[in-house]
Design an enzyme around this catalytic site. Structure first.
Site, PDB file in Angstrom:
ATOM      1  N   SER A  95     -12.341  15.080  29.334  1.00  0.00           N
ATOM      2  CA  SER A  95     -11.618  13.895  28.883  1.00  0.00           C
ATOM      3  C   SER A  95     -11.694  12.781  29.936  1.00  0.00           C
ATOM      4  O   SER A  95     -12.781  12.394  30.347  1.00  0.00           O
ATOM      5  CB  SER A  95     -10.169  14.279  28.547  1.00  0.00           C
ATOM      6  OG  SER A  95      -9.535  13.258  27.808  1.00  0.00           O
ATOM      7  N   ASP A 217     -12.888  15.298  16.711  1.00  0.00           N
ATOM      8  CA  ASP A 217     -12.029  15.023  17.861  1.00  0.00           C
ATOM      9  C   ASP A 217     -11.338  13.688  17.641  1.00  0.00           C
ATOM     10  O   ASP A 217     -11.983  12.636  17.624  1.00  0.00           O
ATOM     11  CB  ASP A 217     -12.880  14.986  19.139  1.00  0.00           C
ATOM     12  CG  ASP A 217     -12.069  14.779  20.413  1.00  0.00           C
ATOM     13  OD1 ASP A 217     -10.881  14.436  20.316  1.00  0.00           O
ATOM     14  OD2 ASP A 217     -12.637  14.963  21.500  1.00  0.00           O
ATOM     15  N   HIS A 245      -9.688  18.274  20.911  1.00  0.00           N
ATOM     16  CA  HIS A 245     -10.103  17.576  22.125  1.00  0.00           C
ATOM     17  C   HIS A 245     -10.189  18.501  23.339  1.00  0.00           C
ATOM     18  O   HIS A 245     -10.532  18.046  24.425  1.00  0.00           O
ATOM     19  CB  HIS A 245      -9.121  16.425  22.406  1.00  0.00           C
ATOM     20  CG  HIS A 245      -9.560  15.501  23.491  1.00  0.00           C
ATOM     21  ND1 HIS A 245     -10.770  14.820  23.451  1.00  0.00           N
ATOM     22  CD2 HIS A 245      -8.954  15.130  24.656  1.00  0.00           C
ATOM     23  CE1 HIS A 245     -10.889  14.078  24.541  1.00  0.00           C
ATOM     24  NE2 HIS A 245      -9.811  14.252  25.290  1.00  0.00           N
TER      25      HIS A 245
END
Length: 263
Positions: A95, A217, A245
Protein backbone atom coordinates in the site's frame (compact mmCIF):
# COMPACT_ATOMS: atom_id res chain seq x y z
CA UNK A 1 16.73 9.59 21.26
CA UNK A 2 16.30 5.88 20.55
CA UNK A 3 18.64 4.08 18.15
CA UNK A 4 17.38 3.19 14.69
CA UNK A 5 16.66 -0.46 15.59
CA UNK A 6 14.63 0.57 18.63
CA UNK A 7 12.94 3.47 16.89
CA UNK A 8 11.55 1.26 14.14
CA UNK A 9 11.38 -2.06 16.05
CA UNK A 10 13.67 -3.70 13.49
CA UNK A 11 13.89 -7.49 13.33
CA UNK A 12 16.34 -9.34 11.10
CA UNK A 13 15.97 -13.05 10.34
CA UNK A 14 17.07 -15.48 7.66
CA UNK A 15 20.43 -16.53 6.31
CA UNK A 16 20.71 -15.30 2.73
CA UNK A 17 23.42 -12.96 1.50
CA UNK A 18 20.86 -10.61 -0.05
CA UNK A 19 18.38 -8.81 2.17
CA UNK A 20 14.62 -8.48 1.66
CA UNK A 21 12.97 -5.62 3.53
CA UNK A 22 9.22 -5.73 4.21
CA UNK A 23 7.30 -2.48 4.83
CA UNK A 24 3.70 -2.39 6.05
CA UNK A 25 0.82 -0.14 5.07
CA UNK A 26 -1.26 2.46 6.89
CA UNK A 27 -2.76 1.34 10.19
CA UNK A 28 -0.74 -1.88 10.17
CA UNK A 29 2.59 -3.15 11.49
CA UNK A 30 5.19 -5.77 10.57
CA UNK A 31 2.89 -8.52 11.86
CA UNK A 32 0.99 -8.19 8.58
CA UNK A 33 3.89 -9.99 6.87
CA UNK A 34 3.92 -13.01 9.19
CA UNK A 35 2.54 -15.36 6.51
CA UNK A 36 4.85 -14.12 3.73
CA UNK A 37 8.26 -13.19 5.15
CA UNK A 38 9.15 -16.65 6.60
CA UNK A 39 8.91 -18.19 3.13
CA UNK A 40 11.98 -16.17 2.07
CA UNK A 41 14.17 -16.70 5.15
CA UNK A 42 16.20 -19.52 3.58
CA UNK A 43 17.07 -17.47 0.52
CA UNK A 44 17.22 -13.97 2.01
CA UNK A 45 18.08 -12.06 5.16
CA UNK A 46 14.62 -10.68 5.97
CA UNK A 47 14.21 -7.26 7.54
CA UNK A 48 10.94 -6.32 9.20
CA UNK A 49 10.18 -3.03 10.91
CA UNK A 50 7.39 -0.73 12.05
CA UNK A 51 6.94 2.80 10.77
CA UNK A 52 7.21 5.32 13.60
CA UNK A 53 3.82 5.48 15.28
CA UNK A 54 2.93 1.88 14.44
CA UNK A 55 3.36 -1.46 16.18
CA UNK A 56 6.35 -1.67 18.49
CA UNK A 57 8.07 1.49 17.22
CA UNK A 58 9.17 4.13 19.73
CA UNK A 59 6.40 6.76 19.89
CA UNK A 60 8.89 9.30 21.26
CA UNK A 61 10.50 9.37 17.82
CA UNK A 62 7.37 10.77 16.17
CA UNK A 63 7.88 14.27 14.80
CA UNK A 64 4.89 15.83 13.08
CA UNK A 65 7.08 17.96 10.83
CA UNK A 66 9.31 15.10 9.71
CA UNK A 67 6.34 12.84 9.05
CA UNK A 68 4.21 15.48 7.35
CA UNK A 69 5.17 13.86 4.03
CA UNK A 70 6.14 10.39 2.86
CA UNK A 71 9.72 11.66 2.56
CA UNK A 72 10.15 11.37 6.35
CA UNK A 73 9.18 7.70 6.25
CA UNK A 74 11.47 7.12 3.25
CA UNK A 75 14.35 8.68 5.19
CA UNK A 76 13.74 6.13 7.97
CA UNK A 77 13.90 3.27 5.46
CA UNK A 78 17.22 4.60 4.17
CA UNK A 79 18.57 4.93 7.73
CA UNK A 80 17.57 1.34 8.51
CA UNK A 81 19.21 0.20 5.29
CA UNK A 82 22.45 2.02 6.07
CA UNK A 83 22.48 0.68 9.62
CA UNK A 84 22.25 -2.85 8.19
CA UNK A 85 24.62 -2.08 5.31
CA UNK A 86 22.07 -3.14 2.70
CA UNK A 87 23.19 -3.39 -0.92
CA UNK A 88 21.07 -4.53 -3.87
CA UNK A 89 18.32 -5.59 -1.47
CA UNK A 90 14.71 -6.38 -2.36
CA UNK A 91 12.17 -3.91 -0.97
CA UNK A 92 8.62 -5.24 -0.52
CA UNK A 93 6.11 -2.49 0.21
CA UNK A 94 2.40 -2.83 0.88
CA UNK A 95 0.00 0.00 0.00
CA UNK A 96 1.46 3.40 0.99
CA UNK A 97 4.82 1.75 1.66
CA UNK A 98 5.08 1.04 -2.05
CA UNK A 99 5.58 4.76 -2.64
CA UNK A 100 7.80 5.05 0.44
CA UNK A 101 10.00 2.39 -1.18
CA UNK A 102 10.08 4.27 -4.49
CA UNK A 103 11.25 7.39 -2.65
CA UNK A 104 13.83 5.45 -0.63
CA UNK A 105 15.28 3.82 -3.74
CA UNK A 106 15.73 7.24 -5.29
CA UNK A 107 17.38 8.60 -2.12
CA UNK A 108 19.86 5.73 -1.77
CA UNK A 109 21.02 4.41 -5.16
CA UNK A 110 22.42 0.89 -4.84
CA UNK A 111 20.61 0.07 -1.61
CA UNK A 112 17.70 -1.65 -3.38
CA UNK A 113 18.04 -3.74 -6.52
CA UNK A 114 14.36 -4.68 -6.92
CA UNK A 115 11.03 -3.40 -5.62
CA UNK A 116 7.86 -5.43 -5.07
CA UNK A 117 4.85 -3.13 -4.84
CA UNK A 118 1.72 -4.70 -3.33
CA UNK A 119 -1.45 -2.72 -4.02
CA UNK A 120 0.40 0.52 -4.88
CA UNK A 121 -1.18 3.88 -5.58
CA UNK A 122 0.85 6.99 -6.42
CA UNK A 123 -2.23 9.20 -5.97
CA UNK A 124 -5.62 8.26 -4.55
CA UNK A 125 -7.38 11.39 -5.79
CA UNK A 126 -8.64 11.62 -9.37
CA UNK A 127 -6.95 14.16 -11.61
CA UNK A 128 -7.27 15.25 -15.22
CA UNK A 129 -6.37 12.20 -17.30
CA UNK A 130 -5.82 10.11 -14.19
CA UNK A 131 -8.20 7.98 -12.16
CA UNK A 132 -7.02 7.35 -8.62
CA UNK A 133 -10.41 6.05 -7.48
CA UNK A 134 -11.59 8.89 -5.24
CA UNK A 135 -12.79 12.45 -5.69
CA UNK A 136 -11.23 15.18 -3.51
CA UNK A 137 -14.53 15.41 -1.65
CA UNK A 138 -14.58 11.68 -0.88
CA UNK A 139 -11.04 11.79 0.52
CA UNK A 140 -11.82 14.84 2.65
CA UNK A 141 -14.97 13.19 3.96
CA UNK A 142 -12.98 10.06 4.83
CA UNK A 143 -10.33 12.10 6.66
CA UNK A 144 -12.89 14.16 8.55
CA UNK A 145 -14.64 10.97 9.68
CA UNK A 146 -11.28 9.68 10.96
CA UNK A 147 -10.59 13.01 12.70
CA UNK A 148 -13.89 12.95 14.52
CA UNK A 149 -14.17 9.26 15.39
CA UNK A 150 -11.03 7.13 15.14
CA UNK A 151 -12.63 3.99 16.58
CA UNK A 152 -15.78 4.33 14.48
CA UNK A 153 -13.76 4.92 11.34
CA UNK A 154 -11.61 1.86 12.07
CA UNK A 155 -14.60 -0.37 12.72
CA UNK A 156 -16.40 0.75 9.57
CA UNK A 157 -13.51 1.10 7.13
CA UNK A 158 -11.23 -1.84 7.96
CA UNK A 159 -13.61 -4.57 6.71
CA UNK A 160 -14.22 -2.56 3.51
CA UNK A 161 -10.48 -2.16 2.89
CA UNK A 162 -9.79 -5.82 3.66
CA UNK A 163 -12.60 -7.11 1.45
CA UNK A 164 -13.29 -10.85 1.68
CA UNK A 165 -16.60 -10.45 3.57
CA UNK A 166 -16.92 -14.24 3.66
CA UNK A 167 -13.91 -14.25 6.02
CA UNK A 168 -14.87 -11.71 8.68
CA UNK A 169 -11.90 -12.65 10.87
CA UNK A 170 -9.64 -10.86 8.35
CA UNK A 171 -11.61 -7.64 8.62
CA UNK A 172 -11.58 -7.97 12.40
CA UNK A 173 -7.81 -8.31 12.45
CA UNK A 174 -7.40 -5.13 10.40
CA UNK A 175 -9.93 -3.34 12.62
CA UNK A 176 -7.93 -4.32 15.69
CA UNK A 177 -4.73 -3.15 14.03
CA UNK A 178 -6.25 0.23 13.16
CA UNK A 179 -7.58 0.62 16.70
CA UNK A 180 -4.15 -0.06 18.22
CA UNK A 181 -2.63 2.86 16.35
CA UNK A 182 -2.24 6.14 18.23
CA UNK A 183 -5.25 8.19 17.03
CA UNK A 184 -3.34 11.44 16.51
CA UNK A 185 -0.56 9.76 14.55
CA UNK A 186 -3.13 7.76 12.56
CA UNK A 187 -4.95 10.95 11.57
CA UNK A 188 -1.73 12.60 10.41
CA UNK A 189 -0.49 9.51 8.53
CA UNK A 190 -3.87 9.07 6.84
CA UNK A 191 -3.80 12.64 5.57
CA UNK A 192 -0.25 12.18 4.26
CA UNK A 193 -1.17 8.86 2.65
CA UNK A 194 -4.39 9.87 0.95
CA UNK A 195 -3.30 13.32 -0.26
CA UNK A 196 0.16 12.45 -1.59
CA UNK A 197 1.00 12.57 -5.28
CA UNK A 198 4.00 10.45 -6.23
CA UNK A 199 3.27 9.98 -9.91
CA UNK A 200 6.38 11.83 -11.06
CA UNK A 201 8.55 9.77 -8.69
CA UNK A 202 7.61 6.60 -10.56
CA UNK A 203 9.33 7.82 -13.73
CA UNK A 204 12.64 8.17 -11.85
CA UNK A 205 12.73 4.66 -10.41
CA UNK A 206 15.99 3.19 -11.69
CA UNK A 207 15.52 -0.46 -10.61
CA UNK A 208 13.12 -3.20 -11.76
CA UNK A 209 9.75 -3.35 -10.07
CA UNK A 210 6.91 -5.85 -9.78
CA UNK A 211 3.36 -4.70 -9.11
CA UNK A 212 1.09 -7.20 -7.37
CA UNK A 213 -2.44 -6.09 -8.15
CA UNK A 214 -5.51 -7.63 -6.55
CA UNK A 215 -8.34 -8.46 -8.92
CA UNK A 216 -10.82 -6.41 -6.89
CA UNK A 217 -9.36 -3.69 -4.65
CA UNK A 218 -11.49 -0.75 -3.52
CA UNK A 219 -8.42 1.24 -2.40
CA UNK A 220 -6.11 0.73 -5.37
CA UNK A 221 -8.01 -0.53 -8.39
CA UNK A 222 -6.56 -2.19 -11.49
CA UNK A 223 -6.56 1.10 -13.37
CA UNK A 224 -4.13 2.45 -10.78
CA UNK A 225 -1.97 -0.67 -10.97
CA UNK A 226 -1.90 -0.32 -14.75
CA UNK A 227 -0.75 3.28 -14.38
CA UNK A 228 2.05 2.31 -11.98
CA UNK A 229 3.32 -0.54 -14.15
CA UNK A 230 3.12 1.64 -17.27
CA UNK A 231 4.93 4.60 -15.70
CA UNK A 232 7.86 2.87 -13.98
CA UNK A 233 10.53 2.36 -16.69
CA UNK A 234 11.23 -1.31 -15.87
CA UNK A 235 8.09 -2.83 -14.41
CA UNK A 236 5.69 -5.70 -14.83
CA UNK A 237 2.40 -6.45 -13.15
CA UNK A 238 0.84 -9.66 -11.91
CA UNK A 239 -2.90 -9.56 -11.30
CA UNK A 240 -3.70 -11.83 -8.38
CA UNK A 241 -6.88 -13.82 -7.97
CA UNK A 242 -6.93 -12.38 -4.45
CA UNK A 243 -9.45 -9.67 -3.63
CA UNK A 244 -9.33 -6.78 -1.19
CA UNK A 245 -6.36 -4.58 -0.34
CA UNK A 246 -4.33 -6.92 1.91
CA UNK A 247 -3.36 -10.07 -0.02
CA UNK A 248 -0.41 -10.54 2.36
CA UNK A 249 -3.08 -11.58 4.88
CA UNK A 250 -5.89 -12.91 2.70
CA UNK A 251 -3.84 -14.81 0.08
CA UNK A 252 -0.24 -15.13 1.29
CA UNK A 253 0.57 -18.24 -0.78
CA UNK A 254 -0.41 -16.42 -3.97
CA UNK A 255 1.71 -13.43 -2.98
CA UNK A 256 4.70 -15.71 -2.24
CA UNK A 257 4.31 -17.53 -5.53
CA UNK A 258 4.12 -14.28 -7.52
CA UNK A 259 7.14 -12.83 -5.71
CA UNK A 260 9.21 -15.92 -6.45
CA UNK A 261 8.85 -15.31 -10.21
CA UNK A 262 10.61 -11.96 -9.71
CA UNK A 263 13.18 -12.30 -6.94
Amino acid sequence: MPGIAERNNVHVRGTGETAMMFAHGFGCDQNMWRFVAPAFEEQFRTVLFDHVGAGGSDPRAYDKNKYSSLAGYADDVVEIGRELDLTDAVFVGHSVSSMIGVLAAERAPGMFGKLVLVGPSPRYIDDEGYRGGFTPEQIEELLQFLDSNHMGWSTQMAPVIMGNPDRPELGQELTNSFCRTDPEIAKAFARVTFTSDNRSDLTRLAVPALVLQCSDDIIAGKEVGDFVSRTIPDCRMIVLNATGHCPNLSAPEEVISAMRTFV
